[in-house]
Design a protein around this motif. Structure first.
Motif: not given
Length: 339
Positions: A220-225, A243-247, A252-253, A267-268
């Motif tokens: 329901t919620t992407s890490l980017k969102d 894709k999860t690693l990319e998002e 991360i601060k 690489g991501k």
């Protein structure tokens, strides 16, 4: 029997599951040769009770052929590198002697443990926690030690109760998976606030009971969102890649830590975050009986629990690997070896 001489009551051949590299098929051998322990190499013969499988382990011989065959004269690939069982023979000076119940993550340079008798070495092994069943114990070594090394060696957490960890926030992907459940528990013990990525409402309650303060359902919620609506975290540990690693980079601060156990995070890295200063690392765990022994203490104290998704019979290897490859196991997929 404190030597490596095998008593005549133990067979010279026994069942084993062998992965054929040429055909990429798993084959059940009813009369595979029982390994002969070499005392000069710290070998212990173990009568195997149960093993646990690891995601993508059948790809390892093709990805890392040199490493996987470096201590395997017969070039026989046997899966299952998490093992629990009883010591049958041991070098005289070993801390583990015949009759001891032990568990380990064994080095994949040797054949694995999907067989009735296998080899363990002192630096890999720890005594099995008495409060765990055989199946529960099999689910622990690789996942728990990976989580331990991620937190204490790569993130730099000093240990349980580290005051520098207080008020720090950590995001864990695939938190209900084999390694994820241990990351959640050990991070909570270390004093971090845990945000856990999950994939079902059922896992929400489960993962919060293990120590997560918050969950993010990727369906329901992407890490980017999620990152747009929340403060960035100090640490991300990724157990999925892609894709999860990319998002995860968005979560991360600056000057935080991004650790992956799947692939190199650099690489991501999204193009728009090239200037972001983040410590990012990929690592492959190494077996450690000493670290496993520390985890055993936490289990015996009731501060951590083992999580086995399912337990399969020796002959049900097809079903066990199908469950593993499905990617939605809660904890580890375990196979009972002893009849």
């Amino acid at each position: 029997m404190s030597t490596t001489e095998i008593d005549s009551k133990y067979p010279s051949t026994a069942r084993a599951l062998v992965f054929d590299l040429a055909t990429k098929t798993l084959n059940l051998h009813q009369s595979n040769r029982v390994p002969v322990p070499d005392p000069t190499r710290d070998d212990h013969l173990i009568q195997v009770e149960a093993i646990a499988l690891c995601a993508r382990e059948l790809e390892w011989p093709f990805l890392f052929p040199g490493a996987l065959l470096s201590d395997n004269p017969d070039k026989q690939i046997i899966p299952g590198y998490d093992v629990v069982g009883t010591v049958i023979t041991a070098p005289p000076a070993s801390p583990f002697q015949p009759g001891d119940e032990v568990y380990a993550r064994t080095y994949p340079a040797r054949p694995g443990n999907y067989r009735e008798y296998s080899i363990g070495r002192t630096l890999e092994m720890a005594l099995k926690p008495q409060k765990l069943s055989w199946a529960e114990a099999a689910s622990v070594p690789m996942s728990a030690v990976t989580a331990w090394q991620a937190l204490y060696e790569h993130v730099g957490v000093a240990g349980p109760g580290d005051p520098n960890s207080e008020r720090k926030r950590i995001l864990i992907t695939a938190a209900a998976g084999g390694c994820g459940v241990w990351l959640v528990q050990l991070a909570k013990i270390a004093g971090l606030e845990v945000i856990a990525q999950i994939g079902s409402p059922q896992n929400d309650r489960f993962i919060k009971e293990l120590g997560a303060a918050e969950t993010v359902n990727y369906r329901t919620t992407s890490l980017k969102d999620w990152a747009k609506a929340n403060e960035p975290v100090d640490v991300v540990i990724d157990c999925i890649g892609g894709k999860t690693l990319e998002e995860a980079w968005y979560c991360i601060k600056d000057h935080g830590s991004l650790i992956s156990i799947v692939e190199p995070p650099e690489g991501k890295r999204p193009e728009e975050l090239k200037a972001k200063e983040v410590k990012n690392e990929f690592f492959i765990m190494y077996p450690s009986g000493q670290q496993l022994g520390e985890i055993s203490k936490l289990i015996e104290q009731g501060r951590c629990q083992a999580v086995a998704d399912s337990v399969w019979a020796f002959s049900e290897f097809k079903g066990a690997f199908e469950k593993l490859d499905g990617g939605h196991a809660r904890g580890k997929v375990v196979v009972k070896i002893a009849q």
